[in-house]
Design a protein around this motif. Structure first.
Motif, PDB file in Angstrom:
ATOM      1  N   LEU A   6       0.834  -1.191   0.000  1.00 30.22           N
ATOM      2  CA  LEU A   6       0.000   0.000   0.000  1.00 30.22           C
ATOM      3  C   LEU A   6       0.870   1.242   0.000  1.00 30.22           C
ATOM      4  O   LEU A   6       1.996   1.226   0.517  1.00 30.22           O
ATOM      5  N   PRO A   7       0.377   2.347  -0.547  1.00 32.85           N
ATOM      6  CA  PRO A   7       1.175   3.580  -0.561  1.00 32.85           C
ATOM      7  C   PRO A   7       1.340   4.144   0.848  1.00 32.85           C
ATOM      8  O   PRO A   7       0.372   4.261   1.604  1.00 32.85           O
ATOM      9  N   THR A   8       2.556   4.482   1.205  1.00 34.79           N
ATOM     10  CA  THR A   8       2.825   5.082   2.511  1.00 34.79           C
ATOM     11  C   THR A   8       3.716   6.314   2.411  1.00 34.79           C
ATOM     12  O   THR A   8       4.121   6.865   3.433  1.00 34.79           O
ATOM     13  N   ARG A   9       4.028   6.767   1.190  1.00 35.85           N
ATOM     14  CA  ARG A   9       4.888   7.931   0.999  1.00 35.85           C
ATOM     15  C   ARG A   9       4.188   8.967   0.135  1.00 35.85           C
ATOM     16  O   ARG A   9       3.461   8.620  -0.807  1.00 35.85           O
ATOM     17  N   LEU A  10       4.398  10.233   0.463  1.00 37.04           N
ATOM     18  CA  LEU A  10       3.887  11.348  -0.335  1.00 37.04           C
ATOM     19  C   LEU A  10       5.042  12.190  -0.840  1.00 37.04           C
ATOM     20  O   LEU A  10       4.990  13.414  -0.867  1.00 37.04           O
ATOM     21  N   ASP A  11       6.102  11.520  -1.228  1.00 38.37           N
ATOM     22  CA  ASP A  11       7.289  12.213  -1.708  1.00 38.37           C
ATOM     23  C   ASP A  11       6.952  13.082  -2.920  1.00 38.37           C
ATOM     24  O   ASP A  11       6.166  12.705  -3.781  1.00 38.37           O
ATOM     25  N   GLY A  12       7.566  14.255  -2.959  1.00 39.84           N
ATOM     26  CA  GLY A  12       7.322  15.185  -4.064  1.00 39.84           C
ATOM     27  C   GLY A  12       6.394  16.310  -3.675  1.00 39.84           C
ATOM     28  O   GLY A  12       6.388  17.372  -4.307  1.00 39.84           O
ATOM     29  N   ALA A  13       5.590  16.105  -2.624  1.00 40.22           N
ATOM     30  CA  ALA A  13       4.692  17.158  -2.164  1.00 40.22           C
ATOM     31  C   ALA A  13       5.431  18.116  -1.238  1.00 40.22           C
ATOM     32  O   ALA A  13       6.365  17.727  -0.530  1.00 40.22           O
ATOM     33  N   GLU A  14       5.032  19.383  -1.248  1.00 38.80           N
ATOM     34  CA  GLU A  14       5.541  20.333  -0.267  1.00 38.80           C
ATOM     35  C   GLU A  14       4.883  20.015   1.067  1.00 38.80           C
ATOM     36  O   GLU A  14       3.657  20.039   1.188  1.00 38.80           O
ATOM     37  N   LEU A  15       5.686  19.709   2.074  1.00 40.84           N
ATOM     38  CA  LEU A  15       5.147  19.228   3.339  1.00 40.84           C
ATOM     39  C   LEU A  15       5.117  20.337   4.393  1.00 40.84           C
ATOM     40  O   LEU A  15       6.095  21.052   4.589  1.00 40.84           O
ATOM     41  N   GLY A 220      -0.918   0.447  15.701  1.00 35.48           N
ATOM     42  CA  GLY A 220       0.275   0.052  16.421  1.00 35.48           C
ATOM     43  C   GLY A 220       1.437   1.001  16.242  1.00 35.48           C
ATOM     44  O   GLY A 220       2.602   0.587  16.279  1.00 35.48           O
ATOM     45  N   GLY A 221       1.143   2.297  16.074  1.00 36.97           N
ATOM     46  CA  GLY A 221       2.202   3.287  15.940  1.00 36.97           C
ATOM     47  C   GLY A 221       2.865   3.347  14.589  1.00 36.97           C
ATOM     48  O   GLY A 221       3.842   4.072  14.399  1.00 36.97           O
ATOM     49  N   ARG A 222       2.318   2.605  13.609  1.00 38.20           N
ATOM     50  CA  ARG A 222       2.913   2.568  12.270  1.00 38.20           C
ATOM     51  C   ARG A 222       1.830   2.831  11.228  1.00 38.20           C
ATOM     52  O   ARG A 222       0.690   2.367  11.370  1.00 38.20           O
ATOM     53  N   LEU A 223       2.184   3.571  10.185  1.00 40.71           N
ATOM     54  CA  LEU A 223       1.231   3.854   9.117  1.00 40.71           C
ATOM     55  C   LEU A 223       1.057   2.633   8.206  1.00 40.71           C
ATOM     56  O   LEU A 223       2.026   2.135   7.636  1.00 40.71           O
ATOM     57  N   LEU A 224      -0.197   2.179   8.086  1.00 40.29           N
ATOM     58  CA  LEU A 224      -0.507   1.125   7.123  1.00 40.29           C
ATOM     59  C   LEU A 224      -0.640   1.701   5.727  1.00 40.29           C
ATOM     60  O   LEU A 224      -0.340   1.029   4.734  1.00 40.29           O
ATOM     61  N   LEU A 225      -1.118   2.942   5.661  1.00 46.87           N
ATOM     62  CA  LEU A 225      -1.357   3.599   4.378  1.00 46.87           C
ATOM     63  C   LEU A 225      -1.283   5.097   4.597  1.00 46.87           C
ATOM     64  O   LEU A 225      -1.674   5.619   5.639  1.00 46.87           O
ATOM     65  N   GLN A 226      -0.799   5.808   3.576  1.00 46.77           N
ATOM     66  CA  GLN A 226      -0.753   7.273   3.563  1.00 46.77           C
ATOM     67  C   GLN A 226      -0.881   7.697   2.109  1.00 46.77           C
ATOM     68  O   GLN A 226      -0.012   7.377   1.295  1.00 46.77           O
ATOM     69  N   ALA A 227      -1.976   8.396   1.775  1.00 45.12           N
ATOM     70  CA  ALA A 227      -2.238   8.667   0.360  1.00 45.12           C
ATOM     71  C   ALA A 227      -3.332   9.713   0.220  1.00 45.12           C
ATOM     72  O   ALA A 227      -4.088   9.973   1.163  1.00 45.12           O
ATOM     73  N   PRO A 228      -3.450  10.310  -0.974  1.00 47.21           N
ATOM     74  CA  PRO A 228      -4.615  11.148  -1.253  1.00 47.21           C
ATOM     75  C   PRO A 228      -5.894  10.331  -1.155  1.00 47.21           C
ATOM     76  O   PRO A 228      -5.909   9.130  -1.483  1.00 47.21           O
ATOM     77  N   VAL A 229      -6.961  10.949  -0.713  1.00 54.75           N
ATOM     78  CA  VAL A 229      -8.236  10.251  -0.563  1.00 54.75           C
ATOM     79  C   VAL A 229      -8.701   9.647  -1.884  1.00 54.75           C
ATOM     80  O   VAL A 229      -9.213   8.520  -1.923  1.00 54.75           O
ATOM     81  N   ASP A 230      -8.533  10.373  -2.986  1.00 52.60           N
ATOM     82  CA  ASP A 230      -8.959   9.851  -4.289  1.00 52.60           C
ATOM     83  C   ASP A 230      -8.239   8.556  -4.644  1.00 52.60           C
ATOM     84  O   ASP A 230      -8.827   7.649  -5.248  1.00 52.60           O
ATOM     85  N   ALA A 231      -6.965   8.453  -4.274  1.00 49.47           N
ATOM     86  CA  ALA A 231      -6.207   7.231  -4.549  1.00 49.47           C
ATOM     87  C   ALA A 231      -6.740   6.061  -3.736  1.00 49.47           C
ATOM     88  O   ALA A 231      -6.782   4.920  -4.216  1.00 49.47           O
ATOM     89  N   GLY A 234     -10.079   5.021  -5.198  1.00 48.53           N
ATOM     90  CA  GLY A 234      -9.888   4.360  -6.482  1.00 48.53           C
ATOM     91  C   GLY A 234      -9.209   3.015  -6.379  1.00 48.53           C
ATOM     92  O   GLY A 234      -9.413   2.138  -7.237  1.00 48.53           O
ATOM     93  N   GLY A 235      -8.401   2.813  -5.334  1.00 45.25           N
ATOM     94  CA  GLY A 235      -7.603   1.591  -5.245  1.00 45.25           C
ATOM     95  C   GLY A 235      -8.213   0.488  -4.426  1.00 45.25           C
ATOM     96  O   GLY A 235      -7.742  -0.649  -4.453  1.00 45.25           O
ATOM     97  N   LEU A 236      -9.279   0.792  -3.676  1.00 48.66           N
ATOM     98  CA  LEU A 236      -9.867  -0.197  -2.776  1.00 48.66           C
ATOM     99  C   LEU A 236     -11.336  -0.385  -3.109  1.00 48.66           C
ATOM    100  O   LEU A 236     -12.106   0.578  -3.151  1.00 48.66           O
ATOM    101  N   ARG A 237     -11.713  -1.645  -3.353  1.00 53.12           N
ATOM    102  CA  ARG A 237     -13.101  -1.953  -3.683  1.00 53.12           C
ATOM    103  C   ARG A 237     -13.560  -3.219  -2.971  1.00 53.12           C
ATOM    104  O   ARG A 237     -12.755  -4.084  -2.645  1.00 53.12           O
ATOM    105  N   ARG A 238     -14.883  -3.308  -2.802  1.00 51.30           N
ATOM    106  CA  ARG A 238     -15.481  -4.510  -2.228  1.00 51.30           C
ATOM    107  C   ARG A 238     -16.165  -5.282  -3.357  1.00 51.30           C
ATOM    108  O   ARG A 238     -17.044  -4.765  -4.042  1.00 51.30           O
TER     109      ARG A 238
END
Length: 311
Positions: A6-15, A220-231, A234-238
Motif C-alpha cells: 500500500l502507498p505510505t509515501r507522499l514524496d514530491g509534495a511540499e510538506l 500500532g504506531g505505524r502507518l498502514l497507508l498514507q495517500a490522497p483520498v482519491d487514490a 480508487g484503489g480499494l473496492r469490495r
C-alpha cells in the motif's frame, strides 16, 4: 496471508508537517510510535485514522514538543520541533483530545484573554464571532461548561490567531449533532479564508469525510497507508462474487485481499488493486463477479484496520 503493498509515501509534495522514523516508547513495554513517517502536504486536510491506542495523540503531542521522540525527528513548516519548540508551537492551533481544566476558575472571556497574550496575531473580532456561533457565554466559568462547551472553547483558542497549521485531536468529541455540523462549517470557512494545513486525528472517520483530501491509517504506531483520498477510493473496492463448489481462491490475488467473507457460494472480498485486473483474476479463477463497489472513506479505513480478518 500476505499484506498488500500500500502507498505510505507522499514524496514530491511540499510538506507542512513531517516526522521521520519516529519511535516513542512508554515504560515498561508500550510502543506508541513505531518508525512513524508522517507526511502532511501544505494546505491539505489530512485525516489520521486509527483505533484508540494507535498512537494518534502521541503524534500530536510530539509535534507540540509536549513529548520527545526516543528516535527520529519532527518538523512543522520546516521548524524542528525539538530544537525550536516555541517557534514551532507559534505556528500551531491545537484542540486536544482531553481539554485541560487547570484554569477552570476563569471565565470563558478570561481564558481567551490568557491565550491571547501568547499570540500577536490574535483576532478578538474573530474570537467573539466564534463564541457566538458556538453558543459560548463570555461570563460563564470554564469549569461549569459541559464537555462540548469546553471543547468549543478549545476550538476558539485554536482558531482565533489564524495559525498556518491546525492539529485537531478528536475535535468533535462531546459535541451534539448540531454542534458537529457547525464545527464542520466553521472549519470550511476558516480554511477558505486563511491558508491552513489541517491534521485531524479521529477514530470516527465520517466526521471528517467531507473535508479530507489526504488520509493516513495508523495501527500500532505505524502507518498502514498514507495517500490522497482519491487514490484510496480508487484503489480499494469490495467485490461480491459467486464461486463454484470447491473453489480455492484466485491465484495471484490473495495477497491483495484485505478482508474476506464467505457465505455458501458467495464471497465478499475487499481488495486493493486496479478494478479491471482484480475482476479478471476473479473471473479466471471461476468466480462470477456480481458487484465491484467503491468504499466510503470510513469503510476503507475500517477495511485497512481489519486487514487479514475473515468474517
Amino acid at each position: 496471508m500476505s499484506f498488500p503493498t500500500l502507498p505510505t509515501r507522499l514524496d514530491g509534495a511540499e510538506l507542512a508537517v513531517e516526522t521521520r522514523a519516529v519511535f516513542k516508547h512508554y515504560p515498561p513495554s508500550t510502543t506508541a510510535l513505531n518508525g512513524l513517517d508522517l507526511q502532511v502536504p501544505a494546505g491539505a486536510v489530512y485525516v489520521l485514522v486509527g483505533p484508540n491506542g494507535a498512537g494518534k495523540s502521541t503524534a500530536m503531542r510530539l509535534l507540540l514538543d509536549v513529548v520527545r521522540a526516543d528516535r527520529g525527528t519532527a518538523t512543522v513548516l520546516g521548524i524542528d520541533t525539538a530544537r525550536q519548540p516555541a517557534l514551532a508551537r507559534a505556528q500551531i492551533g491545537y484542540v486536544p483530545e482531553v481539554v485541560d481544566t487547570a484554569y477552570g476558575w476563569l471565565t470563558v472571556r478570561g481564558l481567551l484573554k490568557h491565550h491571547a497574550a501568547f499570540y500577536d496575531a490574535w483576532d478578538w473580532g474573530y474570537a467573539d464571532a466564534l463564541c457566538r456561533r458556538l453558543g459560548l457565554r463570555p461570563g460563564e466559568r470554564f469549569r461549569a461548561l459541559s464537555k462540548g462547551g469546553a471543547r468549543a472553547v478549545a476550538l476558539v483558542t485554536a482558531l482565533a490567531h489564524r495559525p498556518p497549521v491546525l492539529l485537531l485531536d478528536e475535535p468533535a468529541d462531546g459535541l451534539d449533532p448540531l454542534a458537529r455540523e457547525e464545527l464542520a462549517a466553521i472549519l470550511v470557512e476558516h480554511i477558505t479564508h486563511a491558508p491552513t494545513t489541517v491534521l485531524w486525528s479521529t477514530h470516527h472517520v465520517h466526521e471528517a469525510d467531507r473535508l479530507a483530501d489526504h488520509v493516513g491509517v495508523l495501527r500500532g504506531g505505524r502507518l498502514l497507508l498514507q495517500a490522497p483520498v482519491d487514490a484510496v477510493r480508487g484503489g480499494l473496492r469490495r467485490y461480491r462474487a459467486e464461486v463454484p463448489d470447491g473453489w480455492t481462491g484466485a491465484p495471484g490475488l490473495n495477497g491483495d485481499v484485505l478482508v474476506r467473507a464467505q457465505a455458501g457460494r458467495e464471497i465478499t472480498w475487499t481488495v486493493w488493486g486496479e478494478e479491471r485486473s482484480v475482476a479478471e483474476r476473479l473471473s479466471a479463477s471461476g468466480a462470477v463477479v456480481r458487484e465491484a463497489g467503491r468504499l466510503s472513506l470510513e469503510d476503507a479505513a475500517l477495511a485497512l484496520l481489519r486487514a487479514g480478518s475473515a468474517a
